[in-house]
Design a protein around this motif. Structure first.
Motif, short mmCIF file in Angstrom:
data_model
loop_
_atom_site.label_atom_id
_atom_site.label_comp_id
_atom_site.label_asym_id
_atom_site.label_seq_id
_atom_site.Cartn_x
_atom_site.Cartn_y
_atom_site.Cartn_z
N SER A 22 0.83 -1.21 0.00
CA SER A 22 0.00 0.00 0.00
C SER A 22 0.87 1.26 0.00
O SER A 22 0.49 2.27 -0.60
CB SER A 22 -1.01 -0.01 1.15
OG SER A 22 -0.33 0.05 2.37
N ILE A 23 2.04 1.21 0.61
CA ILE A 23 2.95 2.39 0.53
C ILE A 23 3.36 2.60 -0.92
O ILE A 23 3.34 3.72 -1.44
CB ILE A 23 4.20 2.20 1.42
CG1 ILE A 23 3.81 2.14 2.90
CG2 ILE A 23 5.21 3.32 1.19
CD1 ILE A 23 4.97 1.82 3.85
N LEU A 24 3.68 1.49 -1.58
CA LEU A 24 4.10 1.61 -2.99
C LEU A 24 2.97 2.17 -3.85
O LEU A 24 3.19 3.01 -4.72
CB LEU A 24 4.54 0.25 -3.54
CG LEU A 24 5.92 -0.25 -3.08
CD1 LEU A 24 6.18 -1.65 -3.63
CD2 LEU A 24 7.02 0.70 -3.54
N GLU A 25 1.75 1.69 -3.59
CA GLU A 25 0.60 2.19 -4.37
C GLU A 25 0.49 3.70 -4.25
O GLU A 25 0.27 4.40 -5.23
CB GLU A 25 -0.70 1.55 -3.84
CG GLU A 25 -0.89 0.12 -4.30
CD GLU A 25 -2.16 -0.51 -3.73
OE1 GLU A 25 -2.80 -1.28 -4.45
OE2 GLU A 25 -2.50 -0.23 -2.56
N LYS A 85 1.19 6.11 -7.20
CA LYS A 85 -0.14 6.60 -7.59
C LYS A 85 -0.81 5.62 -8.56
O LYS A 85 -1.42 6.00 -9.56
CB LYS A 85 -0.04 7.99 -8.23
CG LYS A 85 0.49 9.04 -7.27
CD LYS A 85 0.35 10.44 -7.84
CE LYS A 85 0.81 11.49 -6.86
NZ LYS A 85 2.24 11.48 -6.58
N VAL A 86 -0.61 4.34 -8.30
CA VAL A 86 -1.23 3.29 -9.11
C VAL A 86 -1.79 2.24 -8.16
O VAL A 86 -1.13 1.85 -7.19
CB VAL A 86 -0.19 2.61 -10.05
CG1 VAL A 86 -0.85 1.50 -10.87
CG2 VAL A 86 0.46 3.62 -10.97
N LYS A 87 -3.00 1.81 -8.40
CA LYS A 87 -3.61 0.75 -7.56
C LYS A 87 -3.05 -0.59 -8.05
O LYS A 87 -3.09 -0.88 -9.25
CB LYS A 87 -5.13 0.82 -7.75
CG LYS A 87 -5.89 0.00 -6.78
CD LYS A 87 -6.42 0.86 -5.59
CE LYS A 87 -6.90 -0.03 -4.48
NZ LYS A 87 -5.98 -0.13 -3.37
N ALA A 88 -2.49 -1.35 -7.11
CA ALA A 88 -1.89 -2.63 -7.52
C ALA A 88 -2.97 -3.68 -7.77
O ALA A 88 -4.00 -3.70 -7.10
CB ALA A 88 -0.96 -3.11 -6.41
#
Ligand SMILES: O=C(O)[C@H]1O[C@H](OP(=O)(O)OP(=O)(O)OC[C@H]2O[C@@H](n3ccc(=O)[nH]c3=O)[C@H](O)[C@@H]2O)[C@H](O)[C@@H](O)[C@@H]1O
Length: 836
Positions: free
Chosen positions: A347-350, A354-357
């Motif tokens: 979720s940090i990466l998302e 700014k992209v939903k995994a």
């Protein structure tokens, strides 16, 4: 077509052959380079070293240079194995930055994309660290290195990493993490002096332990992967070598290290790529949907731990393979002390990307993974001063930023798109790279070189946001200016040859005062067309008649526009006169009025009486001064001025006015001509124009305003008279008008095409006053002076006058066409005058 001398053709012919040979050689070199020297990409498919290139004087001097500490006193001499790896690169650079001597060793194996390792190595190269290409299993190489350099420390970071890969290639773990380590320790134990060893163990040694946080005192006898088992074996082997040979050994248990330049096989790295590519990622979960967590540790904290371990390591006690006393043996946890669930990492990466995994949650396979890791670092804190400072949010932000920059240089899609067919030859296999492939590769390499350095440096500079913003603005400005300059340059046609000049000043310091001689000299070297750079202005000098014809006649329209100097911009009322107005319909209209209407032969004939009268008055004035010195230049000027003024607005100066006003007129005209001819720094360096360093602009303005006042009053007076005598004027319409009347009529009656503005009228009047008075009077003064200096010429002129005019008659304009010798004298004068 311009006629070209034969030598130009010959020169071009030789030039093209030389050019052809030059490019052919470059091409051959490129083929050789790309076919036989290009690294074989087969290395990507094997984990063993591709080829070992070491030895030779050049290689040895690079080894010695790299291992030399910056300051001779106190600096460590460190061999870093696995220097092109993730942690190895960061540690090597940090050691080198602070002045230690650092030699890298790496086999560049293909466990993950070796081009990333090559890039890290070239980064180190630029930082002053040479990475020897070789394997820790190569005892000969290690002995050679220890023979050349007395290493005080070995930072052993070379290993087969990755937990799950052990199921695919178990041999590689035994080969690197056990056999390789033993091989290295064997060489270290025999070295004299023995180095202190700091090496990378792993948090995975805690295996299936459930007691958290993990402490160095905890059991490590239940590894869950072969990887963990080989690391655990390493710790036992370290104990053995410490015990038998007195080697000082420090093991560092790293906890899931991440950050820029990281390993593409690690979850945070490939999650980022896959999220960006909208590919589905798999998140593992434990039994009963329990979360899997890791004590993710940022690379900078790990580097600090490594350096502290190295600095606190005691010396080994043995010599020549024999223990001399008890040696230091340590193990430290280097973690972050705050485990984060893998779901949270995603979720940090998302948020950062700014992209939903796209994610699926699956039970963790039994392939060696452990459920969680959590470090207790109190021992490291106590002994090493270790204190992690970067949380996962901040660390991933740094990684994502780096990854965004590097995306293009390591994206496999690009690599595939540009790769060609493969061939085998005795030098190994190689890839046939087509020109397009070469171009892609070249730009790819260039791109990665630039961004490698940038992102590395970016991560090193302070966290201060002001500096970051300033740096970004500065870099962007530089890049934009550079691109603008490149575009401008690509659009500018090539310039003729010319002598080299200095930056900023160009050829100014080298120009010789005798222009005609200087230009002749240049034309002998560079040909008939030469470029000179005077400050920021480019001047083209043409010395051949055929080229002059091209410029002044055939291509006249192209070259007609000129860049007026600051003084001319003022005298022309801002390019509103006939001399400086840009070539176009307006200028053509002005020229038509000037040549056809104002200077027509009927008008000039009509002024004949006036000219005759003024010339006779001058002769009378000169005659009065017989036997006395006389200023002939002044007399000529006053005569011409009266003629010109009469033609312009029907006024002339007589008696005392002729002398007093005429002399002032001459002085002002002379000063304007001087301002027009004076070299002006503002013209050569327009950036300095505002300063008007020589005062030329302000002086010219003052002088022109003197004329301006006269023109204004004459025009105003004429307009008043016109209104008063409107009917009279209409009656006299057919009579000869003076120039001013003619121009005012055009202003008042002309249609939109032929109409003139008051500024244009004033510009034209000044053109006629300056061009008509100064040039003519100066030429005549020169001619008379030259004749006086050449009595023979004077005699011939007098003889011709006696013959054509007669002794007791006065010269008339009708005599002029018959005075051939006098005409020649005047032409000669013009030639000399223009040269001087
Ligand atoms: O700390 C350590 O000792 C080890 O840390 C990492 O091993 P690991 O923690 O397994 O790191 P990743 O492979 O990046 O996995 C991180 C987490 O993501 C999870 N994961 C991995 C891959 C995947 O597809 N999905 C997934 O949820 C793993 O189960 C794990 O919990 C390194 O890869 C090892 O070389 C190192 O020795």
């Amino acid at each position: 077509m311009m006629d070209k001398p034969l030598y130009i053709h010959r020169f071009r012919y030789h030039f093209s052959i030389t050019k052809l040979i030059f490019w052919a050689l470059i091409f051959l070199c490129l083929i050789y380079f790309f076919f036989c020297q290009a690294p074989s990409s087969s290395s990507t498919s094997t984990l063993t070293s591709r080829r070992v290139l070491w030895g030779g004087p050049d290689w040895e001097s690079r080894v010695l240079k790299s291992a030399r500490p910056r300051s001779r006193a106190g600096g460590h001499v460190v061999l870093v194995t696995g220097a092109a790896g993730f942690v190895g690169t960061h540690v090597s650079a940090a050691l080198r930055r602070r002045g230690d001597g650092v030699l890298g060793l790496d086999n560049f194996n293909g466990y993950y994309d070796p081009s990333l390792k090559r890039s890290r190595a070239s980064l180190l190269e630029r930082a002053g660290v040479f990475v020897v290409e070789g394997d820790i299993n190569d005892a000969k190489l290690l002995k050679k290195l220890f023979g050349l350099v007395k290493f005080s420390h070995v930072m052993h970071l070379a290993a087969q990493a990755g937990v799950r890969y052990a199921m695919k290639n178990p041999g590689s773990y035994v080969n690197s993490n056990i056999a390789g380590f033993v091989n290295l320790l064997e060489v270290c134990k025999s070295a004299n002096p023995q180095p202190a060893i700091i090496w990378a163990s792993s948090s995975s040694v805690y295996g299936l332990n459930t007691k958290i946080p993990f402490s160095e005192k905890d059991r490590t006898d239940q590894p869950s992967s072969l990887y963990a088992a080989t690391k655990k074996a390493g710790e036992e082997i370290a104990h053995t070598y410490n015990h038998i040979y007195g080697l000082s050994i420090t093991g560092l248990r790293f906890f899931t290290v991440y950050g820029p330049w990281g390993r593409p096989d690690m979850a945070y790295f490939f999650f980022t790529k896959d999220i960006l590519k909208r590919k589905t990622i798999t998140i593992f979960e434990g039994p009963n949907h329990s979360t899997v967590a890791r004590d993710f540790t940022y690379i900078d904290d790990i580097v600090k731990g490594c350096l502290a371990a190295l600095d606190t390591a005691k010396k080994s006690t043995g010599t020549g393979g024999k223990k001399k006393g008890v040696a230091q043996l340590r193990v430290f946890n280097l973690g972050n002390t705050s485990p984060v669930p893998v779901g949270k990492l995603v979720s940090i990466l998302e948020k950062l990307l700014k992209v939903k995994a796209k994610k699926v949650v699956l039970p963790m396979p039994a392939n060696g993974d452990v459920l969680f890791t959590h470090a207790n670092v109190s021992l490291a804190q106590r002994e090493l001063g270790y204190k992690p400072t970067t949380d996962l949010q901040m660390g991933l932000k740094k990684f994502v930023r780096w990854q965004a920059v590097m995306k293009y240089s390591y994206d496999k899609r690009y690599a595939k798109a540009v790769s060609g067919p493969r061939f085998e030859c005795d030098k190994g296999s190689f890839e046939l790279r087509f020109p397009i492939t070469m171009v892609f590769n070249f730009f790819g390499k260039l791109f990665s070189l630039v961004f490698d350095g940038w992102s590395w440096w970016w991560d090193r500079i302070t966290e201060d946001n002001v500096i970051r913003v300033l740096t970004t603005v500065l870099a962007t400005t530089l890049i934009i200016s550079w691109c603008a300059w490149l575009i401008k340059k690509s659009r500018t046609p090539p310039l003729p040859p010319g002598p080299p000049g200095l930056p900023v000043l160009g050829n100014l310091p080298f120009i010789e005062p005798d222009f005609h001689r200087y230009f002749t000299k240049l034309s002998q070297i560079y040909g008939p067309i030469v470029k000179l750079k005077l400050g920021s202005k480019i001047c083209i000098v043409i010395t051949s008649p055929s080229l002059a014809k091209q410029v002044l006649k055939d291509q006249d329209a192209v070259f007609a526009n000129r860049d007026p100097p600051a003084s001319a911009l003022i005298t022309s009322y801002g390019k509103h006169d006939i001399v400086w107005m840009p070539n176009g319909p307006e200028w053509r209209q002005l020229r038509k009025i000037f040549v056809r209407d104002m200077m027509s032969s009927s008008i000039l004939d009509a002024c004949y009486g006036l000219r005759r009268q003024e010339v006779r008055e001058m002769v009378r004035e000169v005659y009065k001064q017989v036997g006395l010195p006389i200023n002939i230049g002044e007399q000529i000027f006053l005569t011409i001025l009266n003629v010109v003024m009469n033609m312009l607005w029907g006024g002339s100066l007589h008696g005392e006015d002729r002398r007093i006003v005429g002399v002032e007129f001459r002085q002002v005209v002379g000063e304007i001509v001087e301002m027009l001819g004076k070299p002006n720094i503002s013209d050569l360096f327009p950036v300095l124009a505002r300063l008007d360093l020589q005062g030329i602009k302000s002086n010219t303005k003052k002088l022109v305003s003197w004329f301006d006042r006269i023109f204004d009053s004459v025009i105003a007076h004429r307009m008043d008279v016109d209104v008063a005598n409107e009917s009279e004027t209409k009656k006299e319409n057919k009579e000869i008008k003076d120039f001013l009347q003619f121009l005012l009529d055009l202003k008042n009656q002309g249609d939109s095409k032929t109409s003139l503005s008051t500024t244009q009228i004033k510009g034209l009047l000044l053109d006629i006053v300056l061009g008509g008075s100064d040039t003519t009077s100066t030429s005549l003064e020169w001619a008379i002076a030259e004749i006086l200096n050449n009595l023979e010429i004077m005699r011939k002129v007098q003889e011709e006058l006696d013959e054509v005019v007669g002794n007791d008659s006065i010269v008339e304009e009708s005599h002029i066409p018959k005075l051939h010798y006098l005409n020649t004298v005047l032409k000669e004068t013009f030639t000399h005058l223009s040269l001087s």
